[in-house]
Design an enzyme around this catalytic site. Structure first.
Site, PDB file in Angstrom:
ATOM      1  N   GLU A  46      83.735   3.762  78.358  1.00 24.35           N
ATOM      2  CA  GLU A  46      82.809   2.741  77.738  1.00 24.35           C
ATOM      3  C   GLU A  46      81.602   3.257  76.936  1.00 24.35           C
ATOM      4  OE1 GLU A  46      82.767   3.592  80.880  1.00 24.35           O
ATOM      5  OE2 GLU A  46      80.479   3.970  81.556  1.00 24.35           O
TER       6      GLU A  46
ATOM      7  N   CYS B  81      82.383   6.649  86.963  1.00 26.99           N
ATOM      8  CA  CYS B  81      81.400   7.398  87.410  1.00 26.99           C
ATOM      9  C   CYS B  81      80.853   6.642  88.677  1.00 26.99           C
ATOM     10  CB  CYS B  81      80.160   7.398  86.270  1.00 26.99           C
ATOM     11  SG  CYS B  81      79.204   8.746  86.682  1.00 26.99           S
TER      12      CYS B  81
ATOM     13  N   HIS C 239      83.237   8.688  81.433  1.00 28.97           N
ATOM     14  CA  HIS C 239      82.715   7.058  80.987  1.00 28.97           C
ATOM     15  C   HIS C 239      83.584   6.756  79.628  1.00 28.97           C
ATOM     16  CE1 HIS C 239      79.224   6.741  83.382  1.00 28.97           C
ATOM     17  NE2 HIS C 239      79.018   8.036  83.323  1.00 28.97           N
TER      18      HIS C 239
END
Lengths: 267, 76
Positions: free
Chosen positions: A232, A102, A230
């Protein structure tokens, strides 16, 4: 984990500054995948209190570094370019890993690390405002189009996965058509936005209007990956939206486990 | 010296914000508006008279040459 064992783990710097977020998720993801992660403020690099050469991987987290003022990722990138660019170049040349998600991808683009076809770290692409002119925050379907990049090695080619996105500036635009051809010919497109059946179609499946539905790009040598989604945030599938309805893998952690496996083999 | 730096999208880059503003103006009844392009202006005060510094600021920070163009003007 005991200190002695801990020291042998690959070391990862999760870089942060005012306005970044997701560093905690990234830190936990790298730790969960078997790396020794640390959250490092870029001021420590600028002041030479810490050095990038101490680490085996760098992660640029998402968020709104420096408030996204001027342009998303521009201020963080210009600060790093002015102070530690040579260290970053040496890091890449050594085959160490760099990933940005991002806002982290926006920083990699502004730093010239992606796509870097010319090899001189000039800006060759941009992540422009979404064509919808909206902040797009939802789960998207993605197709893995290259699994030679260490972060993607645990996926199958053409595998369809789901990851969350949350961005306003994600429309990948290369400087020109020749550059786009180079990116394609060098097999640098890592992930593409698709519909649930794997077809490359337009909005809303392509949330930002990226050229060729590009969601993530690897460097030519594969050791740098930038992507808008994303991983994570979904290290465990139960943080994925709608997770009880599907029978999915833990897509997020495959990125980090692939990277840690590579680092254990190479360093 | 005071300078204004105007950063806009290149003509071939679609301006989603501009299109939204255009649509909003049409909804307000301004049908005579045919196109809107958006940009940012930086009002900078600095020492010296070297206008070319403004372009340096663009190159180093204010613009991404892939999608942006810069115009630097004196504002005295």
């Amino acid at each position: 984990m005991e200190g002695g064992v801990y020291l042998n783990l690959p070391k990862v710097a999760v870089l942060t500054m005012e306005g970044t977020n997701n560093e905690e998720e990234a830190f936990q993801s790298w730790r969960g995948a078997g790396a020794n992660a640390e959250i490092i403020h870029i001021k420590k690099l600028e002041n030479k209190i810490r050095k990038l050469e101490e680490f085996d991987a760098i992660f640029f987290p998402g968020g709104f570094s420096a408030g996204d003022y001027v342009r998303a990722g521009a201020i963080m990138a210009s600060r790093l370019r002015a102070t530690v660019m040579r260290d970053i170049e040496n890091f890449v040349d050594a085959g160490k890993l760099i990933m940005g998600s991002c806002n982290g991808f926006q920083v990699l683009i502004e730093l010239g690390l992606i796509p870097n076809i010319g090899g001189d770290y000039e800006r060759e692409a941009a992540l422009a405002t979404n064509l919808s002119n909206r902040f797009e925050a939802r789960t998207v379907y993605l197709k893995i189009t290259n699994n030679t990049c260490p972060f993607l090695r645990k996926f199958r080619i053409n595998q369809i996965i789901r990851l969350p996105i949350a961005h306003f500036e994600g429309r990948f635009i290369p400087a020109n058509e020749d550059l786009l051809e180079e990116i394609s010919n060098n097999n640098m497109i890592g992930l593409k936005y698709v519909d649930p059946y794997g077809k490359e179609v337009g909005y809303p499946w392509n949330p930002n209007g990226s050229v060729l539905n590009i969601a993530g790009v690897c460097s030519k040598s594969g050791n740098v990956l930038g992507l808008m989604p994303h991983p994570e945030r979904v290290f465990n599938k139960y943080t994925q939206s709608d997770w009880p309805r599907g029978n999915e893998e833990d897509y997020g952690q495959l990125f980090f486990k692939g990277a840690v496996d590579y680092l254990n083999e190479k360093f | 010296m005071k300078i204004n730096i105007i950063v806009t999208l290149k003509d071939n880059v679609e301006d989603a914000e501009g299109q939204s503003v255009l649509k909003a103006l049409h909804l307000l009844g301004y049908d005579e508006v045919s196109n809107v392009r958006t940009g940012k202006v930086y009002y900078i005060e600095m020492k010296g008279n070297d206008l070319s510094k403004g372009y340096e600021f663009c190159d180093k920070l204010l613009a991404n040459p892939v999608i942006n163009k810069c115009k630097v003007e004196r504002d005295d």
